[in-house]
Design an enzyme around this catalytic site. Structure first.
Site, PDB file in Angstrom:
ATOM      1  N   GLY A 182       0.845  -1.371   0.082  1.00 24.01           N
ATOM      2  CA  GLY A 182       0.002   0.093  -0.318  1.00 24.01           C
ATOM      3  C   GLY A 182       0.754   1.295  -0.071  1.00 24.01           C
ATOM      4  O   GLY A 182       0.240   2.349   0.230  1.00 24.01           O
ATOM      5  N   CYS A 183       2.085   1.122  -0.288  1.00 24.91           N
ATOM      6  CA  CYS A 183       2.967   2.155  -0.126  1.00 24.91           C
ATOM      7  C   CYS A 183       3.397   2.626  -1.785  1.00 24.91           C
ATOM      8  O   CYS A 183       3.953   1.545  -2.140  1.00 24.91           O
ATOM      9  CB  CYS A 183       4.156   1.966   0.735  1.00 24.91           C
TER      10      CYS A 183
END
Lengths: 111, 122, 98
Positions: free
Chosen positions: A109-110
């Site tokens: 999710g980065c």
């Protein structure tokens, strides 16, 4: 695959500079990866890096920033569990930079 | 992060490891939760096997992800729904699962699906 | 003949196809196929009935990965990868069912 050399031993890294085999990590490699990020490691930096390694061992993931902040607050105290403190240590993103130094994959999710 | 918060539900119907679906679903859950969406997970059919306690994946040389379900709480993902009928057909009970869940009927699961903005089926 | 099945019997009907067409031999359950060999599974009565004709094996690593090695149906033999190779070598033909 690219690689780095630390103390005469070679370590594979991916195209973004993350260590490929996290089992190979040691403090010297961590310090070397910190240099590549222009981070000068202090006791406070190591505390976060070691926290991340423990978190990974427990849950098999590198946490997102929001989660890291909350979890650090719970374990190391509210004065450290805030994004200002963590961004001062790791200006280009605590999850991203600290994970790299800790030899972990980039957090899910980065972007 | 601002913007609309949507209700996401991942519907998990595949066993872990045999296919990539279970792991992909978990990744999407973590991403959606990192963007502070309202995420819930439903487990039915062979999907309930994902939560069976005691995965030891060393022998098949695959990264196990049972432990990652334990991190969902940190991501504020606390709505895990499991179909009773699917557990029973597999000789399982809620005690066999690695995290706390809410066990319910398929019809109740269906009602929860109706309440979602986004459904992702794995 | 050795029949190799890698699908869960509650998801796909490969194992049904083996039991319907085969008239004996060995069945090796691998990957998600190993769920067929768990106690309390809805497929258990069919698997037990099949034991009259077939010798049933399940791959140990796949049982362990799924956390079910402590609830294998009685009469099923767990084998490791070396046992897998022996089964292939000992049978004149083998078929991997998709």
């Amino acid at each position: 695959m690219a690689s780095i050399e630390v103390n005469g031993k070679s370590y594979e890294i991916d195209e973004e500079g993350y260590l490929v085999n996290l089992g190979e990590w040691n403090e010297e490699v961590g310090a070397y990866l910190a240099q590549t990020e222009n981070v000068t490691m202090t006791e406070q930096h190591w505390e976060v890096v070691n926290f991340l390694r423990d978190y990974y061992n427990e849950f098999q993931i590198a946490p997102a920033v929001r989660v890291l902040t909350k979890a650090i607050g719970k374990k190391l105290g509210a004065d450290k569990g805030n994004s200002q403190y963590l961004y001062e240590l790791f200006p280009y993103g605590p999850a991203k930079q600290a994970c790299k130094i800790a030899g972990l994959p980039k957090p899910t999710g980065c972007v | 992060m601002s913007g609309d918060i949507k209700k996401f539900m991942m519907v998990n119907r595949k066993a872990p490891y045999g296919t990539i679906y279970a792991l992909e679903s978990l990744e999407v859950v973590l991403i959606a939760a990192a963007f502070e969406q309202d995420v819930s997970l439903a487990f039915l059919d062979d999907g309930v096997y994902q939560l069976k306690k005691g995965h030891q994946t060393k022998g098949i040389e695959v990264k196990g992800f049972e432990k990652t379900y334990g991190a969902l709480e940190d991501y504020d993902v606390e709505k895990l729904y499991v179909d009773q009928e699917s557990l029973t057909a597999r000789g399982l009970t809620a005690e066999d699962l690695c995290v706390p869940v809410e066990v319910m009927s398929r019809a109740e699961l269906g009602k929860l699906m109706e309440e979602q903005d986004v459904l992702l089926s794995f | 003949m050795l029949h190799i099945v890698n699908k869960s019997p509650l998801d796909r009907n490969s194992l049904d196809a083996v039991l319907g067409t085969g008239d004996g031999g060995a069945i090796l359950l691998i990957e998600d196929g190993v769920y067929a060999a768990t106690k309390g599974n809805a497929y258990e009565p069919k698997l037990k009935a099949a034991m009259a004709k077939f010798k049933i094996y399940a791959l140990q690593g796949d049982l362990e990965a799924r956390g079910i090695s402590d609830r294998v149906t009685d009469g099923v033999a767990a084998v490791d990868y070396a046992g897998f190779v022996d089964l292939v070598a000992d049978n004149k033909t083998n078929q991997s069912w998709l």
